[in-house]
Design an enzyme around this catalytic site. Structure first.
Site, PDB file in Angstrom:
ATOM      1  N   ARG A  25       0.824  -1.221   0.000  1.00 20.35           N
ATOM      2  CA  ARG A  25       0.000   0.000   0.000  1.00 20.35           C
ATOM      3  C   ARG A  25       0.853   1.265   0.000  1.00 20.35           C
ATOM      4  O   ARG A  25       0.430   2.301   0.505  1.00 20.35           O
ATOM      5  CB  ARG A  25      -0.988   0.001   1.167  1.00 20.35           C
ATOM      6  N   ARG A  38      -6.473  13.212  -4.380  1.00 18.12           N
ATOM      7  CA  ARG A  38      -7.731  12.678  -3.876  1.00 18.12           C
ATOM      8  C   ARG A  38      -8.790  13.781  -3.745  1.00 18.12           C
ATOM      9  O   ARG A  38      -9.979  13.510  -3.831  1.00 18.12           O
ATOM     10  CB  ARG A  38      -7.476  12.022  -2.509  1.00 18.12           C
ATOM     11  N   ASP A  74      -7.022  -1.514  -7.250  1.00 12.47           N
ATOM     12  CA  ASP A  74      -7.624  -2.117  -6.060  1.00 12.47           C
ATOM     13  C   ASP A  74      -8.029  -3.546  -6.378  1.00 12.47           C
ATOM     14  O   ASP A  74      -8.328  -3.870  -7.531  1.00 12.47           O
ATOM     15  CB  ASP A  74      -8.854  -1.314  -5.600  1.00 12.47           C
TER      16      ASP A  74
HETATM   17  O1  CP3 Z   1      -0.211  -1.079  -2.654  1.00 13.87           O
HETATM   18  C1  CP3 Z   1      -0.439  -0.045  -3.294  1.00 13.87           C
HETATM   19  O2  CP3 Z   1       0.081   1.034  -2.976  1.00 13.87           O
HETATM   20  C2  CP3 Z   1      -1.316  -0.098  -4.508  1.00 13.87           C
HETATM   21  C3  CP3 Z   1      -2.660   0.214  -4.278  1.00 13.87           C
HETATM   22  C4  CP3 Z   1      -3.616  -0.702  -3.565  1.00 13.87           C
HETATM   23  C5  CP3 Z   1      -4.868  -0.188  -3.094  1.00 13.87           C
HETATM   24  N1  CP3 Z   1      -5.585  -1.242  -2.609  1.00 13.87           N
HETATM   25  C6  CP3 Z   1      -5.293   1.225  -3.163  1.00 13.87           C
HETATM   26  C7  CP3 Z   1      -6.324   1.704  -2.226  1.00 13.87           C
HETATM   27  C8  CP3 Z   1      -3.600  -2.071  -3.293  1.00 13.87           C
HETATM   28  C9  CP3 Z   1      -2.496  -3.102  -3.528  1.00 13.87           C
HETATM   29  C10 CP3 Z   1      -4.839  -2.407  -2.694  1.00 13.87           C
HETATM   30  C11 CP3 Z   1      -5.208  -3.773  -2.302  1.00 13.87           C
HETATM   31  C12 CP3 Z   1      -6.402  -3.988  -1.474  1.00 13.87           C
HETATM   32  N2  CP3 Z   1      -7.601  -3.346  -1.541  1.00 13.87           N
HETATM   33  C13 CP3 Z   1      -6.505  -5.016  -0.515  1.00 13.87           C
HETATM   34  C14 CP3 Z   1      -5.432  -6.033  -0.200  1.00 13.87           C
HETATM   35  C15 CP3 Z   1      -4.384  -5.483   0.687  1.00 13.87           C
HETATM   36  C16 CP3 Z   1      -4.825  -5.249   2.093  1.00 13.87           C
HETATM   37  O3  CP3 Z   1      -4.741  -4.101   2.552  1.00 13.87           O
HETATM   38  O4  CP3 Z   1      -5.258  -6.221   2.747  1.00 13.87           O
HETATM   39  C17 CP3 Z   1      -7.797  -4.935   0.051  1.00 13.87           C
HETATM   40  C18 CP3 Z   1      -8.367  -5.819   1.138  1.00 13.87           C
HETATM   41  C19 CP3 Z   1      -8.493  -3.867  -0.623  1.00 13.87           C
HETATM   42  C20 CP3 Z   1      -9.899  -3.432  -0.426  1.00 13.87           C
HETATM   43  C21 CP3 Z   1      -9.980  -2.029   0.017  1.00 13.87           C
HETATM   44  N3  CP3 Z   1      -9.684  -0.935  -0.776  1.00 13.87           N
HETATM   45  C22 CP3 Z   1     -10.372  -1.541   1.287  1.00 13.87           C
HETATM   46  C23 CP3 Z   1     -10.764  -2.418   2.457  1.00 13.87           C
HETATM   47  C24 CP3 Z   1     -10.305  -0.130   1.249  1.00 13.87           C
HETATM   48  C25 CP3 Z   1     -10.711   0.855   2.324  1.00 13.87           C
HETATM   49  C26 CP3 Z   1      -9.819   0.879   3.471  1.00 13.87           C
HETATM   50  C27 CP3 Z   1      -8.421   1.358   3.154  1.00 13.87           C
HETATM   51  O5  CP3 Z   1      -7.532   0.526   3.106  1.00 13.87           O
HETATM   52  O6  CP3 Z   1      -8.249   2.570   2.965  1.00 13.87           O
HETATM   53  C28 CP3 Z   1      -9.822   0.229  -0.036  1.00 13.87           C
HETATM   54  C29 CP3 Z   1      -9.571   1.588  -0.512  1.00 13.87           C
HETATM   55  C30 CP3 Z   1      -8.223   1.873  -1.039  1.00 13.87           C
HETATM   56  N4  CP3 Z   1      -7.510   1.102  -1.922  1.00 13.87           N
HETATM   57  C31 CP3 Z   1      -7.462   3.040  -0.750  1.00 13.87           C
HETATM   58  C32 CP3 Z   1      -6.273   2.939  -1.497  1.00 13.87           C
HETATM   59  C33 CP3 Z   1      -5.157   3.951  -1.577  1.00 13.87           C
HETATM   60  C34 CP3 Z   1      -7.899   4.176   0.220  1.00 13.87           C
HETATM   61  C35 CP3 Z   1      -8.998   5.001  -0.338  1.00 13.87           C
HETATM   62  C36 CP3 Z   1      -8.543   6.352  -0.809  1.00 13.87           C
HETATM   63  O7  CP3 Z   1      -7.349   6.663  -0.844  1.00 13.87           O
HETATM   64  O8  CP3 Z   1      -9.426   7.121  -1.192  1.00 13.87           O
END
Ligand code: CP3
Length: 340
Positions: A25, A38, A74
């Protein structure tokens, strides 16, 4: 040609001067440059616009200096491509208004054409590769079938995913049908990412640790193995079954690049269970990044010494948290670069 190929060499098991480092992340919410973007574009606009996704992917390379980039996207784009609506609600996380509960729901899912829906991802990979200009390798990714099932059935994030687990145990036949469909789409999707130019793919099983060892063997492992075996000729694969340390021995027999581990297992035990046969990635507790910088540096050095510098990729045990100061994230990376 990749100029800094430490990460690729570690995946091959070659000896390295120092281990490579990246952070799960790393492209995202703790970086002020990301927070600026954002304000202007909503989440899926950022994900679906190749130029924006590429810009966000490269930010941590410029700012933090990691040895690999991970595509900004994502795991929930796969349920979207299979026909389920996904909303990303600010400070609440993902919501899927329509969930999977019956065989009729399952029958409506798109399978064969799903990977075609994700052409914006392949385009983002191409733009990112140009922007990176060979500085570091690019990692593609997808969610593991069990973790995607969790969101498809539960309809939102959860600490225990009880509804998703109960679906597996009450309707195992249906659960396996769903897992098989997700697996098929995931293989096609990752294959297209590799064709578009990623140098490695990681499969995030963020919730597999909610399963008992036996349940993991039934509902997660076979699908991880199917993905790894389908792709092994085309790209190094990293499997990250978070919390499922009990599966290390089995997974270490696979022909894959690395296994990711979290902080609930010691480096010594992880090495023992995998008999030094495979590259391990992890496992710094992201909350430790809130410690003073001098302590972060000390703990990183100790961690590398415990894993050994070879067959090792320095990473966190889960994603970096939004409140981590950029200076602390950089100190983590710098500590690895100074290792000797
Ligand atoms: O790793 C990276 O930097 C690349 C980007 C990436 C995102 N999501 C961007 C994101 C990656 C590899 C993911 C994977 C992801 N997404 C997973 C597996 C990894 C883990 O953390 O277990 C999961 C379970 C998700 C599902 C997801 N997406 C959730 C639960 C959420 C909300 C909570 C949170 O983590 O913020 C997201 C949103 C998300 N995906 C954000 C980002 C940068 C945050 C929202 C935002 O910035 O507006």
């Amino acid at each position: 040609m990749i100029k800094n190929d430490l990460f690729l060499r570690a995946l091959k098991g070659n000896s390295v001067e120092r281990p490579p480092v990246w952070m799960m992340r790393q492209a995202g919410r703790y970086l002020p440059e990301y927070i600026e973007l954002r304000k202007k574009y909503d989440f899926f606009t950022r994900v679906q616009t190749p130029e924006l996704a590429a810009e966000i992917t490269v930010q941590p390379i410029d700012i933090i200096g990691t040895d690999a980039a991970i595509l900004f996207s994502d795991i929930l784009v796969v349920p979207q491509a299979m026909g389920l609506e996904v909303q990303m609600v600010e400070s609440k996380g993902p919501i899927l208004p329509k969930t999977i509960a019956t065989s009729a729901d399952l029958a409506q899912l798109v399978v064969d054409e799903a990977a075609d829906q994700l052409s914006y991802v392949y385009e983002a990979i191409k733009v990112t590769k140009q922007k990176l200009d060979g500085r570091v390798p690019l990692i593609g990714f997808a969610g593991a079938p069990f973790t995607i099932l969790c969101y498809m059935v539960e309809g939102k994030g959860s600490k225990a995913f009880d509804k998703a687990k109960q679906f597996c145990f009450a309707q195992p036949k249906l659960a396996h049908e769903l897992l098989a469909k997700i697996t098929e789409v995931t293989i096609q999707y990752l294959r297209r990412q590799i064709k578009a130019g990623v140098d490695c793919v990681q499969v995030f099983d963020s919730w597999s640790g909610l399963l008992s060892p036996n349940d993991f063997k039934e509902f997660s492992q076979p699908y991880l193995v199917a993905i790894a075996n389908a792709l092994k000729e085309e790209s190094p694969v990293i499997l990250f079954p978070k919390g499922s340390w009990y599966a290390l021995e089995d997974l270490s027999t696979l022909d894959i690049g690395a296994i990711g581990i979290d902080w609930t297992i010691s480096p010594q035990l992880a090495r023992q269970l995998t008999q030094n046969k495979i590259t391990l990635q992890g496992n710094f507790d992201p909350n430790h990044l809130l410690k003073p910088i001098s302590e972060i540096k000390k703990e990183v050095k100790q961690m590398i010494e415990a894993f050994g510098k070879d067959r090792y990729i320095v990473n966190l045990g889960h994603g970096i948290l939004p409140n981590v100061p950029v200076t602390h994230a950089k100190a983590f990376v710098d500590a690895v670069k100074l290792y000797q």
